[in-house]
Write an enzyme that holds these catalytic residues in place. Structure first.
Site, PDB file in Angstrom:
ATOM      1  N   ARG A  91       4.254 -61.417  22.932  1.00 46.01           N
ATOM      2  CA  ARG A  91       4.358 -62.422  21.874  1.00 46.01           C
ATOM      3  C   ARG A  91       3.770 -61.920  20.549  1.00 46.01           C
ATOM      4  NH1 ARG A  91      -0.045 -67.277  21.517  1.00 46.01           N
ATOM      5  NH2 ARG A  91       1.017 -68.438  19.907  1.00 46.01           N
ATOM      6  N   ASN A 148      -9.736 -70.602  24.887  1.00 45.65           N
ATOM      7  CA  ASN A 148      -8.756 -70.418  23.817  1.00 45.65           C
ATOM      8  C   ASN A 148      -7.662 -71.442  24.096  1.00 45.65           C
ATOM      9  OD1 ASN A 148      -6.862 -69.729  21.943  1.00 45.65           O
ATOM     10  ND2 ASN A 148      -6.883 -67.522  22.391  1.00 45.65           N
ATOM     11  N   HIS A 160     -10.601 -67.416  19.482  1.00 44.56           N
ATOM     12  CA  HIS A 160      -9.250 -67.131  19.029  1.00 44.56           C
ATOM     13  C   HIS A 160      -9.113 -65.632  18.844  1.00 44.56           C
ATOM     14  CE1 HIS A 160      -8.377 -71.338  18.481  1.00 44.56           C
ATOM     15  NE2 HIS A 160      -9.564 -71.457  17.903  1.00 44.56           N
ATOM     16  N   GLU A 170     -15.421 -71.734  21.797  1.00 46.21           N
ATOM     17  CA  GLU A 170     -14.030 -71.685  21.324  1.00 46.21           C
ATOM     18  C   GLU A 170     -13.737 -70.264  20.864  1.00 46.21           C
ATOM     19  OE1 GLU A 170     -13.106 -74.490  18.168  1.00 46.21           O
ATOM     20  OE2 GLU A 170     -11.449 -73.253  17.464  1.00 46.21           O
ATOM     21  N   ARG A 184      -5.049 -67.850   8.302  1.00 45.02           N
ATOM     22  CA  ARG A 184      -3.642 -68.151   8.572  1.00 45.02           C
ATOM     23  C   ARG A 184      -3.263 -69.528   7.986  1.00 45.02           C
ATOM     24  NH1 ARG A 184      -2.494 -66.988  14.715  1.00 45.02           N
ATOM     25  NH2 ARG A 184      -0.337 -67.111  13.949  1.00 45.02           N
ATOM     26  N   TYR A 228      -1.168 -60.628  17.920  1.00 49.49           N
ATOM     27  CA  TYR A 228      -1.929 -60.795  19.163  1.00 49.49           C
ATOM     28  C   TYR A 228      -2.079 -59.511  19.977  1.00 49.49           C
ATOM     29  CZ  TYR A 228      -1.199 -65.723  18.012  1.00 49.49           C
ATOM     30  OH  TYR A 228      -1.193 -66.943  17.372  1.00 49.49           O
ATOM     31  N   ASN A 256       1.123 -70.634  25.623  1.00 52.63           N
ATOM     32  CA  ASN A 256       1.741 -69.397  25.099  1.00 52.63           C
ATOM     33  C   ASN A 256       0.883 -68.153  25.278  1.00 52.63           C
ATOM     34  OD1 ASN A 256       4.153 -70.720  24.118  1.00 52.63           O
ATOM     35  ND2 ASN A 256       2.842 -71.635  22.565  1.00 52.63           N
ATOM     36  N   ALA A 276      -2.522 -73.515  20.452  1.00 57.05           N
ATOM     37  CA  ALA A 276      -2.168 -74.524  19.440  1.00 57.05           C
ATOM     38  C   ALA A 276      -2.775 -75.897  19.736  1.00 57.05           C
ATOM     39  CB  ALA A 276      -0.654 -74.621  19.324  1.00 57.05           C
TER      40      ALA A 276
HETATM   41  C1  DQA Z   1      -4.714 -68.654  18.806  1.00 57.83           C
HETATM   42  C2  DQA Z   1      -4.494 -69.224  17.401  1.00 57.83           C
HETATM   43  C3  DQA Z   1      -3.693 -70.508  17.463  1.00 57.83           C
HETATM   44  O1  DQA Z   1      -3.516 -71.041  16.152  1.00 57.83           O
HETATM   45  C4  DQA Z   1      -2.333 -70.252  18.066  1.00 57.83           C
HETATM   46  O2  DQA Z   1      -1.606 -71.439  18.180  1.00 57.83           O
HETATM   47  C5  DQA Z   1      -2.423 -69.550  19.388  1.00 57.83           C
HETATM   48  C6  DQA Z   1      -3.391 -68.464  19.541  1.00 57.83           C
HETATM   49  C7  DQA Z   1      -5.440 -67.291  18.780  1.00 57.83           C
HETATM   50  O3  DQA Z   1      -5.941 -66.889  19.819  1.00 57.83           O
HETATM   51  O4  DQA Z   1      -5.491 -66.632  17.741  1.00 57.83           O
HETATM   52  O5  DQA Z   1      -1.646 -69.806  20.290  1.00 57.83           O
HETATM   53  O6  DQA Z   1      -5.518 -69.554  19.526  1.00 57.83           O
END
Ligand code: DQA
Length: 137
Positions: free
Chosen positions: A17, A71, A97, A95, A104, A22, A10, A74
């Protein structure tokens, strides 16, 4: 120095989105400005919505690149296989995000990446990627 930014499911929809979470920049726009700013770094980008393709990419670059900024979207919260792939390679993985996943839903507080990552950066918008990149330099 070879660094890969690897985006999971995604994240191809960035800019369209859930913009309140985001942001409204596409990843391509952000990536071209990052490449300009860090012209000395060999920066690569790969995105896939398919778990196996993310694992294949980790295997492909995970013994030759200096860093991976991941990243996993999910899949972060579900994928034992991506966690195992990170364990199996030599390149350090950070990692990232865009959102602060800890502010969240509770299911986003679980990460199969974190125990195998060099570190975690979350909640700084697209800047999270730049902070991760800086940490490799
Ligand atoms: C994400 C956070 C995840 O929980 C979510 O499913 C995403 C984007 C972020 O970059 O904040 O797709 O990885």
């Amino acid at each position: 120095m070879k660094i890969l930014i690897l985006n999971g499911p995604n994240l191809n929809l960035l800019g369209k989105r859930e913009r309140s979470i985001y942001g409204s920049l596409t990843f391509d726009e952000f990536f071209s400005s990052l490449k300009k700013k860090y012209a000395d770094v060999e920066l690569y980008y790969f995105q896939s919505n398919i778990e196996g393709e993310i694992i294949d990419k980790l295997h492909e670059v995970g013994f030759t690149f200096e860093g991976i900024i991941l990243n996993a979207g999910a899949y972060t919260h579900t994928s034992i296989a991506i966690g195992d792939a990170i364990k199996g390679i030599e390149t350090p993985v950070i990692e990232v995000h865009i959102s602060n996943v800890y502010a969240r839903e509770e299911f986003r507080h679980i990460s199969y990446i974190a125990p195998n990552a060099k570190g975690i950066i979350a909640g700084f918008g697209l800047n999270s990627y730049e902070l991760a990149l800086e940490s490799f330099l």
